[in-house]
Design a protein around this motif. Structure first.
Motif, PDB file in Angstrom:
ATOM      1  N   ALA A  88       0.823  -1.210   0.000  1.00 23.72           N
ATOM      2  CA  ALA A  88       0.000   0.000   0.000  1.00 23.72           C
ATOM      3  C   ALA A  88       0.860   1.264   0.000  1.00 23.72           C
ATOM      4  O   ALA A  88       0.437   2.312  -0.509  1.00 23.72           O
ATOM      5  N   GLY A  89       2.068   1.169   0.546  1.00 23.83           N
ATOM      6  CA  GLY A  89       2.959   2.328   0.612  1.00 23.83           C
ATOM      7  C   GLY A  89       3.694   2.641  -0.672  1.00 23.83           C
ATOM      8  O   GLY A  89       4.434   3.632  -0.751  1.00 23.83           O
ATOM      9  N   MET A  90       3.489   1.826  -1.707  1.00 21.84           N
ATOM     10  CA  MET A  90       4.199   2.027  -2.986  1.00 21.84           C
ATOM     11  C   MET A  90       3.766   3.304  -3.712  1.00 21.84           C
ATOM     12  O   MET A  90       4.452   3.777  -4.597  1.00 21.84           O
ATOM     13  N   CYS A  95       7.341   4.844  -0.635  1.00 18.72           N
ATOM     14  CA  CYS A  95       8.212   4.972  -1.807  1.00 18.72           C
ATOM     15  C   CYS A  95       7.362   5.372  -3.012  1.00 18.72           C
ATOM     16  O   CYS A  95       6.145   5.181  -3.028  1.00 18.72           O
ATOM     17  N   ASN A  96       8.028   5.951  -3.996  1.00 21.61           N
ATOM     18  CA  ASN A  96       7.376   6.290  -5.255  1.00 21.61           C
ATOM     19  C   ASN A  96       7.687   5.185  -6.253  1.00 21.61           C
ATOM     20  O   ASN A  96       8.632   5.284  -7.021  1.00 21.61           O
ATOM     21  N   GLY A  97       6.907   4.125  -6.200  1.00 19.22           N
ATOM     22  CA  GLY A  97       7.173   2.990  -7.065  1.00 19.22           C
ATOM     23  C   GLY A  97       8.492   2.342  -6.704  1.00 19.22           C
ATOM     24  O   GLY A  97       8.966   2.423  -5.579  1.00 19.22           O
ATOM     25  N   ASN A 108      18.349   1.783 -11.352  1.00 16.89           N
ATOM     26  CA  ASN A 108      17.918   2.362 -10.089  1.00 16.89           C
ATOM     27  C   ASN A 108      16.765   1.616  -9.429  1.00 16.89           C
ATOM     28  O   ASN A 108      15.972   2.199  -8.696  1.00 16.89           O
ATOM     29  N   TYR A 109      16.652   0.300  -9.687  1.00 16.32           N
ATOM     30  CA  TYR A 109      15.599  -0.473  -9.031  1.00 16.32           C
ATOM     31  C   TYR A 109      15.755  -0.377  -7.520  1.00 16.32           C
ATOM     32  O   TYR A 109      16.837  -0.577  -6.980  1.00 16.32           O
ATOM     33  N   GLY A 110      14.670  -0.064  -6.834  1.00 16.58           N
ATOM     34  CA  GLY A 110      14.689   0.062  -5.379  1.00 16.58           C
ATOM     35  C   GLY A 110      15.070   1.442  -4.893  1.00 16.58           C
ATOM     36  O   GLY A 110      15.169   1.659  -3.682  1.00 16.58           O
ATOM     37  N   GLY A 111      15.258   2.381  -5.778  1.00 14.35           N
ATOM     38  CA  GLY A 111      15.718   3.714  -5.389  1.00 14.35           C
ATOM     39  C   GLY A 111      14.624   4.751  -5.248  1.00 14.35           C
ATOM     40  O   GLY A 111      14.912   5.942  -5.284  1.00 14.35           O
ATOM     41  N   GLY A 112      13.381   4.337  -5.067  1.00 13.78           N
ATOM     42  CA  GLY A 112      12.283   5.297  -4.998  1.00 13.78           C
ATOM     43  C   GLY A 112      11.808   5.615  -3.597  1.00 13.78           C
ATOM     44  O   GLY A 112      10.742   6.213  -3.410  1.00 13.78           O
TER      45      GLY A 112
END
Length: 196
Positions: A88-90, A95-97, A108-112
């Protein structure tokens, strides 16, 4: 002073009632509040409200995860908590995606993460003895550390932009417990890593 969210991830079993994890949560709460910090406690076994948990994470400067390690990971009920709350926090709360963009779909996977500047600490209880870790001659972990074993949990918090405080662990809690020593070490750990 900091806002500190303490998550008790213990799941009740007749052979593991949760007294040790509950006591560590209580000790952390008392010590941190005595030092002027504000605390909130979530007991995962009692259920949760997703929106409240998102707000708790946004409110917190530090998240302390107090959990037993069951079958090399967190209890299933905390995994369900993560699946519901963290998914739900995505959309911006945590985080932003996943951090990738249309311009760079493979970078940059995981960098949001939107919780940058916040910290987390794992506090773990193990049936395994301390000597079973970080020793390449030991049968199961083959030289791996506690943090190696909990690598997926570290990556979950990193996904939100949070940084690690040193991990704490109680070992051999079922077959050879040293509870009073563990409590003393826990207080010292909190003083060294959170309360100064």
């Amino acid at each position: 002073m900091s806002n500190i969210l303490i998550i008790n991830a213990h799941h009740y079993y007749p052979f593991a009632e949760g007294k040790l994890n509950g006591t560590l949560v209580h000790m952390a709460d008392e010590l941190l509040r005595a030092k002027g910090h504000k605390t909130r406690i979530v007991e995962v076994d009692k259920g949760w409200d997703v929106e409240q948990e998102l707000e708790n994470h946004q409110w917190a400067d530090i998240v302390v995860l107090q959990t037993p390690v069951n079958w090399m990971g967190v209890p299933w009920n905390f995994k369900k908590y993560m699946d519901e709350v963290y998914t739900a926090g995505m959309s911006g709360a945590l985080c932003n995606g996943d951090g990738r963009t249309e311009e760079k779909p493979k970078a940059n996977y995981g960098g949001g993460g939107t919780l940058t500047g916040k910290q987390y600490m794992l506090s773990l209880t193990f049936n395994a003895p301390e000597e079973s870790f970080s020793n390449p001659d030991e049968y199961l972990f083959r030289g791996k550390s506690v943090d190696d074993l909990l690598f997926p949990m570290h990556m979950n918090f990193r996904f939100f932009g949070m940084t690690l405080l040193e991990t704490f662990a109680c070992y051999d809690v079922m077959k050879n417990p040293e509870v009073e020593k563990d409590f003393q070490r826990f207080i010292q750990h909190l003083q060294a890593n959170i309360t100064g």
